[in-house]
Design a protein around this motif. Structure first.
Motif, PDB file in Angstrom:
ATOM      1  N   ARG A 125     -30.960  17.587  35.838  1.00 55.90           N
ATOM      2  CA  ARG A 125     -30.725  17.282  34.441  1.00 55.90           C
ATOM      3  C   ARG A 125     -30.895  18.980  33.619  1.00 55.90           C
ATOM      4  O   ARG A 125     -30.335  19.003  32.890  1.00 55.90           O
ATOM      5  CB  ARG A 125     -31.845  16.513  33.906  1.00 55.90           C
ATOM      6  N   GLN A 194     -20.397  16.901  28.734  1.00 56.73           N
ATOM      7  CA  GLN A 194     -20.598  15.648  28.535  1.00 56.73           C
ATOM      8  C   GLN A 194     -20.301  14.620  29.829  1.00 56.73           C
ATOM      9  O   GLN A 194     -20.911  13.708  30.026  1.00 56.73           O
ATOM     10  CB  GLN A 194     -19.448  15.027  27.320  1.00 56.73           C
ATOM     11  N   GLU A 195     -19.152  15.028  30.670  1.00 52.78           N
ATOM     12  CA  GLU A 195     -18.945  14.126  31.855  1.00 52.78           C
ATOM     13  C   GLU A 195     -20.089  14.623  33.028  1.00 52.78           C
ATOM     14  O   GLU A 195     -20.204  13.555  33.560  1.00 52.78           O
ATOM     15  CB  GLU A 195     -17.570  14.978  32.342  1.00 52.78           C
ATOM     16  N   ARG A 197     -23.296  15.182  32.093  1.00 54.34           N
ATOM     17  CA  ARG A 197     -24.378  14.522  31.621  1.00 54.34           C
ATOM     18  C   ARG A 197     -24.307  13.102  31.993  1.00 54.34           C
ATOM     19  O   ARG A 197     -25.311  12.641  32.516  1.00 54.34           O
ATOM     20  CB  ARG A 197     -24.593  14.980  30.278  1.00 54.34           C
ATOM     21  N   ALA A 198     -23.276  12.424  31.786  1.00 56.29           N
ATOM     22  CA  ALA A 198     -23.066  10.945  32.034  1.00 56.29           C
ATOM     23  C   ALA A 198     -23.230  10.892  33.671  1.00 56.29           C
ATOM     24  O   ALA A 198     -24.012   9.809  34.068  1.00 56.29           O
ATOM     25  CB  ALA A 198     -21.713  10.530  31.565  1.00 56.29           C
ATOM     26  N   GLU A 201     -26.906  11.047  34.569  1.00 51.90           N
ATOM     27  CA  GLU A 201     -27.705   9.771  34.195  1.00 51.90           C
ATOM     28  C   GLU A 201     -27.355   8.543  34.986  1.00 51.90           C
ATOM     29  O   GLU A 201     -28.306   7.984  35.437  1.00 51.90           O
ATOM     30  CB  GLU A 201     -27.269   9.472  32.714  1.00 51.90           C
ATOM     31  N   ALA A 202     -26.277   8.520  35.552  1.00 51.03           N
ATOM     32  CA  ALA A 202     -25.785   7.456  36.476  1.00 51.03           C
ATOM     33  C   ALA A 202     -26.550   7.666  38.024  1.00 51.03           C
ATOM     34  O   ALA A 202     -27.143   6.891  38.658  1.00 51.03           O
ATOM     35  CB  ALA A 202     -24.351   7.413  36.865  1.00 51.03           C
ATOM     36  N   SER A 210     -21.105   3.603  39.748  1.00 52.92           N
ATOM     37  CA  SER A 210     -20.973   4.140  38.576  1.00 52.92           C
ATOM     38  C   SER A 210     -20.736   5.906  38.663  1.00 52.92           C
ATOM     39  O   SER A 210     -19.962   6.426  38.077  1.00 52.92           O
ATOM     40  CB  SER A 210     -21.886   4.086  37.358  1.00 52.92           C
ATOM     41  N   LEU A 214     -17.733   8.176  37.769  1.00 53.12           N
ATOM     42  CA  LEU A 214     -18.029   9.396  36.886  1.00 53.12           C
ATOM     43  C   LEU A 214     -17.458  10.825  37.245  1.00 53.12           C
ATOM     44  O   LEU A 214     -16.921  11.367  37.012  1.00 53.12           O
ATOM     45  CB  LEU A 214     -19.239   9.241  36.285  1.00 53.12           C
ATOM     46  N   HIS A 218     -14.297  12.957  36.311  1.00 58.14           N
ATOM     47  CA  HIS A 218     -14.609  14.575  36.248  1.00 58.14           C
ATOM     48  C   HIS A 218     -13.703  15.359  36.732  1.00 58.14           C
ATOM     49  O   HIS A 218     -13.114  16.375  36.072  1.00 58.14           O
ATOM     50  CB  HIS A 218     -16.056  14.862  36.332  1.00 58.14           C
TER      51      HIS A 218
END
Length: 236
Positions: A125, A194-195, A197-198, A201-202, A210, A214, A218
């Motif tokens: 993160r 954005q990609e 970070r998503a 989080e998955a 997921s 993702l 990306h």
């Protein structure tokens, strides 16, 4: 891309060779590798032996050994009638490299989810926060590349797979050149943040399905953006 003496002079000005700390050959190799990966030497730029000898101040034998090593790493190619040049991927090569990345990085994500401890997720993160900060502050391409390098370093460390690291390591230098091509397109850096970070989080939710989806999405966008840029560049 055409090269000139000023470009080569500027790129090599940071290479300092000594006689004690590391073998001379290794110092020159590290310096030229960094100049290529930091885009001080541009894709397609000629690496003329005589100029390298004069600018760096080492023997022809050392320069030839270093160029052979960089060729083996994929950062330099030998072109008929031009000699050694910095690697510039063709569209077809780029497609294959993106396909290799997609398979290996998706596997790395799954292994990270299986094996990485909680503190590794937090470290992941933090690398995204760093990327976001660089983009928000209008950071240059090199700063963004370094931030994304740190993301992949944490991801691969958490995946704890020497096999994945070894295979990716063999193409990592060329992949970095492609990454810069994609990130140089208008609006792409913010999309990347954005990609990623998503994706993180998955990963944090330990949702392998997921996260894999993702990751694939990306890299599909990176490939589309990078290949479009290569197609638009008449020098590649």
């Amino acid at each position: 891309m055409a090269s000139g003496e000023n470009s080569l002079t500027g790129a090599l000005s940071g290479i300092r060779v000594g006689r004690v700390a590391a073998p001379l050959r290794e110092q020159v190799l590290d310096g030229l590798r960094d100049a290529i990966l930091n885009f001080e030497l541009k894709p397609g730029e000629r690496l003329v032996e005589r100029e390298l000898i004069e600018r760096i101040g080492v023997s022809r034998t050392t320069i030839r050994e270093v160029l052979r090593e960089l060729t083996a790493e994929g950062l330099v190619v030998v072109v008929p009638k031009k000699g050694a040049v910095v690697y510039a991927p063709s569209t077809e090569e780029a497609k294959d490299l993106y396909a290799v990345r997609a398979s290996l990085e998706a596997l790395a994500v799954r292994r990270f989810i299986e094996r990485a401890p909680a503190d590794a997720v937090e470290a992941l993160r933090e690398t995204v926060d760093e990327m976001e900060k660089v983009v928000a502050e209008g950071g240059d391409m090199l700063a963004l590349l370094h931030a994304k390098d740190r993301f992949y370093n944490v991801l691969l460390a958490g995946a704890a797979s020497p096999t994945i690291q070894d295979i990716l390591g063999r193409v990592q230098a060329r992949v970095r050149l492609l990454r810069a091509t994609s990130l140089s397109q208008p609006g792409r850096p913010r999309q990347v943040v954005q990609e990623i970070r998503a994706l993180v989080e998955a990963v944090a939710s330990r949702d392998a399905a997921s996260a894999t989806m993702l990751c694939d999405a990306h890299l599909d966008k990176a490939a589309a953006t990078g290949i479009k840029a290569l197609d638009a560049d008449p020098t590649t």
